[in-house]
Scaffold this active site. Structure first.
Site, PDB file in Angstrom:
ATOM      1  N   TYR A 142       0.864  -1.181   0.000  1.00  0.00           N
ATOM      2  CA  TYR A 142       0.000   0.000   0.000  1.00  0.00           C
ATOM      3  C   TYR A 142       0.899   1.228   0.000  1.00  0.00           C
ATOM      4  O   TYR A 142       1.528   1.554   1.013  1.00  0.00           O
ATOM      5  CB  TYR A 142      -0.921  -0.031   1.216  1.00  0.00           C
ATOM      6  N   LYS A 170      -1.520  -1.467  -3.920  1.00  0.00           N
ATOM      7  CA  LYS A 170      -2.592  -0.476  -3.850  1.00  0.00           C
ATOM      8  C   LYS A 170      -1.944   0.884  -4.011  1.00  0.00           C
ATOM      9  O   LYS A 170      -1.160   1.317  -3.163  1.00  0.00           O
ATOM     10  CB  LYS A 170      -3.340  -0.580  -2.517  1.00  0.00           C
TER      11      LYS A 170
END
EC number: 4.3.3.7
Length: 299
Positions: A142, A170
């Site tokens: 992320y 992400k």
């Protein structure tokens, strides 16, 4: 136009980063979490991320995190991917959370860039590698430098992609150029982590979304994605433009705050926020209603 070829999707295509419902007195609302999870999967989500930033992970205990993973798995684990957020700025703590999530039955892990202590790229590489080594679960990185203070550089992403359990990223970096190079060179499954850029990221090779606005517009996100993948870029663009008021309204202030307010307006489980997050003012709630209505959300 021919259908568009896309990368593998280890966690599905449309995922929502789920809020953590609390009771009126601020305790964990497991029943509400299960009802919200079922609602989101019924709406069309392939997966849910729990214990992420949108889940108020900085203010939930390790025990609460584990209880939440267990409850969501019981509710939807046979119908959707359940990904547990395990990111902290302490590698040892992240390893403990990762092992606990695996033991509870999570299908994958989300690991955010360590925040505040601003490690160098080698530190990021070792941190994420240690998390991937700690369990047998697939890992989604992320990358959100606006919160963490440090981006995961493209070279570091490419190195991390060599790990067999690091399978996705992400992307909330907001840089389509860097995303293009990282997608091309890493081969990772790429998920938009910035709702305003869902469609642009698809155009450079993303395979799906990890969304916040999915709490209120999952069917529309699914329709946008399906249109794009079928080659109907004009329809996908129309849907993107139609959703602009939602993308804007849900991020006029901190996203958890507006998401819980939007859920409350729809009589869905949410509950209060934990400090230091605070509820919307009356004026902010009024503006949120205007934004959601302009984007076609029925309240």
């Amino acid at each position: 136009m021919a259908p568009i070829s896309t990368p593998q999707t280890p966690f599905g295509r449309v995922l929502t980063a789920m809020v953590t419902p609390f009771t009126a007195d601020g305790a964990l609302d497991l029943d509400g979490a299960q009802r919200l999870a079922a609602h989101l999967v019924d709406a069309g989500n392939d997966g849910l991320v729990v214990n992420g930033t949108t889940g108020e992970s900085p203010t939930t205990s390790d025990a609460e995190k584990n209880e939440l993973v267990r409850a969501v798995l019981e509710a939807v684990g046979d119908r959707a991917h359940v990904i547990a957020g395990v990111g902290t700025n302490d590698t040892r703590h992240s390893l403990e959370l990762a092992r606990a999530a695996e033991k509870t039955g999570a299908h994958g892990l989300l690991a955010v860039t360590p925040y505040y202590n601003k490690p160098p790229q080698e530190g990021l590489f070792r941190h994420f590698s240690a998390i991937a080594d700690a369990t047998g679960l697939p890992v989604m990185l992320y990358d959100i430098p606006g919160r963490s203070g440090v981006p995961i550089n493209t070279e570091t992403i490419v190195r991390l992609a060599e790990h067999p359990r690091i399978v996705a990223n992400k992307d909330a970096k907001g840089d389509l150029g860097r995303a293009s190079w990282a997608i091309a060179r890493s081969g990772l499954a790429w998920y938009s982590g910035d709702d305003m850029l869902n469609l642009p990221l698809l155009s450079v090779g993303a395979c799906g979304f990890v969304s916040v606005v999915g709490h209120v517009v999952t069917p529309e996100l699914r329709a946008l994605l399906d249109a794009y993948l079928s080659g109907d870029v004009r329809k996908a663009t129309e849907l993107h433009l139609r959703l602009l008021p939602v993308f804007t309204g849900m991020f006029r202030t901190q996203g958890v705050i507006t998401t819980k307010a939007a859920l409350a307006l729809q009589n869905l489980p949410a509950g209060p926020l934990r400090m230091p997050l605070v509820e919307l003012s009356a004026d902010e709630t009024h503006q949120l209603k205007i934004d959601l209505a302009a984007g076609g959300v029925h309240l």
